[in-house]
Scaffold this active site. Sequence first.
Site, PDB file in Angstrom:
ATOM      1  CG  ASN A   1      -1.518  -4.653  -7.042  1.00 40.76           C
ATOM      2  OD1 ASN A   1      -2.197  -5.664  -6.812  1.00 40.76           O
ATOM      3  ND2 ASN A   1      -0.579  -4.228  -6.222  1.00 40.76           N
TER       4      ASN A   1
ATOM      5  CD  GLU B   1       4.016 -15.348  -0.570  1.00 34.20           C
ATOM      6  OE1 GLU B   1       3.903 -14.298   0.090  1.00 34.20           O
ATOM      7  OE2 GLU B   1       4.201 -15.353  -1.805  1.00 34.20           O
TER       8      GLU B   1
ATOM      9  CG  HIS C   1       1.056 -12.267  -4.182  1.00 31.24           C
ATOM     10  ND1 HIS C   1       1.515 -11.437  -3.184  1.00 31.24           N
ATOM     11  CD2 HIS C   1       1.694 -13.449  -4.013  1.00 31.24           C
ATOM     12  CE1 HIS C   1       2.386 -12.108  -2.427  1.00 31.24           C
ATOM     13  NE2 HIS C   1       2.510 -13.327  -2.909  1.00 31.24           N
TER      14      HIS C   1
ATOM     15  CE  LYS D   1      -2.547  -8.938  -5.443  1.00 31.03           C
ATOM     16  NZ  LYS D   1      -2.186  -7.609  -4.892  1.00 31.03           N
TER      17      LYS D   1
ATOM     18  CE1 TYR E   1      -0.871  -9.907   0.008  1.00 33.29           C
ATOM     19  CE2 TYR E   1      -3.147 -10.632  -0.143  1.00 33.29           C
ATOM     20  CZ  TYR E   1      -1.989 -10.182  -0.744  1.00 33.29           C
ATOM     21  OH  TYR E   1      -1.949 -10.003  -2.112  1.00 33.29           O
TER      22      TYR E   1
HETATM   23  O1  CDP Z   1       2.119  -6.899  -3.627  1.00 30.19           O
HETATM   24  P1  CDP Z   1       3.400  -6.200  -3.197  1.00 30.19           P
HETATM   25  O2  CDP Z   1       4.411  -7.173  -2.642  1.00 30.19           O
HETATM   26  O3  CDP Z   1       3.942  -5.339  -4.284  1.00 30.19           O
HETATM   27  O4  CDP Z   1       3.005  -5.154  -2.026  1.00 30.19           O
HETATM   28  P2  CDP Z   1       2.725  -5.416  -0.469  1.00 30.19           P
HETATM   29  O5  CDP Z   1       3.300  -4.300   0.303  1.00 30.19           O
HETATM   30  O6  CDP Z   1       3.151  -6.796  -0.064  1.00 30.19           O
HETATM   31  O7  CDP Z   1       1.144  -5.290  -0.351  1.00 30.19           O
HETATM   32  C1  CDP Z   1       0.292  -6.342  -0.692  1.00 30.19           C
HETATM   33  C2  CDP Z   1      -0.894  -5.786  -1.433  1.00 30.19           C
HETATM   34  O8  CDP Z   1      -1.646  -4.918  -0.600  1.00 30.19           O
HETATM   35  C3  CDP Z   1      -0.574  -4.940  -2.656  1.00 30.19           C
HETATM   36  O9  CDP Z   1      -0.233  -5.680  -3.800  1.00 30.19           O
HETATM   37  C4  CDP Z   1      -1.870  -4.170  -2.844  1.00 30.19           C
HETATM   38  O10 CDP Z   1      -2.856  -4.934  -3.518  1.00 30.19           O
HETATM   39  C5  CDP Z   1      -2.331  -3.988  -1.391  1.00 30.19           C
HETATM   40  N1  CDP Z   1      -2.079  -2.610  -0.866  1.00 30.19           N
HETATM   41  C6  CDP Z   1      -3.136  -1.703  -0.847  1.00 30.19           C
HETATM   42  O11 CDP Z   1      -4.249  -2.035  -1.232  1.00 30.19           O
HETATM   43  N2  CDP Z   1      -2.943  -0.417  -0.369  1.00 30.19           N
HETATM   44  C7  CDP Z   1      -1.740  -0.041   0.071  1.00 30.19           C
HETATM   45  N3  CDP Z   1      -1.574   1.216   0.530  1.00 30.19           N
HETATM   46  C8  CDP Z   1      -0.662  -0.955   0.049  1.00 30.19           C
HETATM   47  C9  CDP Z   1      -0.845  -2.228  -0.443  1.00 30.19           C
HETATM   48 MG    MG Z   2       4.286  -8.360  -0.903  1.00 30.96          MG
END
Ligand code: CDP
Ligand code: MG
Length: 163
Positions: free
Chosen positions: A127, A141, A130, A11, A51
């Site tokens: 974080n 994807e 992805h 990212k 997303y």
């Molecule tokens: O990336 P991952 O699959 O672990 O999590 P996700 O539920 O698919 O969410 C995608 C991305 O959204 C996360 O990696 C975070 O960067 C962001 N996110 C956020 O900014 N705040 C949250 N409360 C949850 C997710």
């Molecule tokens: Mg995800």
Amino acid sequence: MNPERTLVLIKPDGVKRGLIGRILSRFEDAGLKIVGTKMVQIDEDFGQKHYHDIAERRGEQVLHSLLKFMTSGPVVAMCLEGINAVENVRKMVGGTEPKGALPGTIRGDFAHMSFGHADTQKKAIENLIHASGTVTEAEQEVFLWFNMEELHSYKTVHEVHVF
Ligand code: CDP
Ligand code: MG
């Protein structure tokens, strides 16, 4: 069993912090094969496609701040191939919230942000990375991010030992 393919993005925070090499090394060290890679500046439309289920799962505010974050600079996209690549890569990436991500994982080692703090700032969780969550998600994807001509076929030295 055929090797799986999965999509990984470094990212904008990972790119700006100069962590591309260190993150890539972890996957190379594990013997995962990079079959495609490129640096891309995405726009909001493309971010929405990638997303597409976030608003439903995490809410509109998260989608909004996530799109702002993901379009704030280029990302490095890569397609990795290996045995159970989807599950193996998610294990190496760690949990979504860096505060809770285990040491030894990319998110646990290179970040420490909490959901609570990010939410009060109305900011996305930065974080670093992805990774596709499921095999089905990975197929969609990889197809969204790469053309067939951008995915390459070759044998790594690891495969010489495995197959
Ligand atoms: O990336 P991952 O699959 O672990 O999590 P996700 O539920 O698919 O969410 C995608 C991305 O959204 C996360 O990696 C975070 O960067 C962001 N996110 C956020 O900014 N705040 C949250 N409360 C949850 C997710
Ligand atoms: Mg995800």
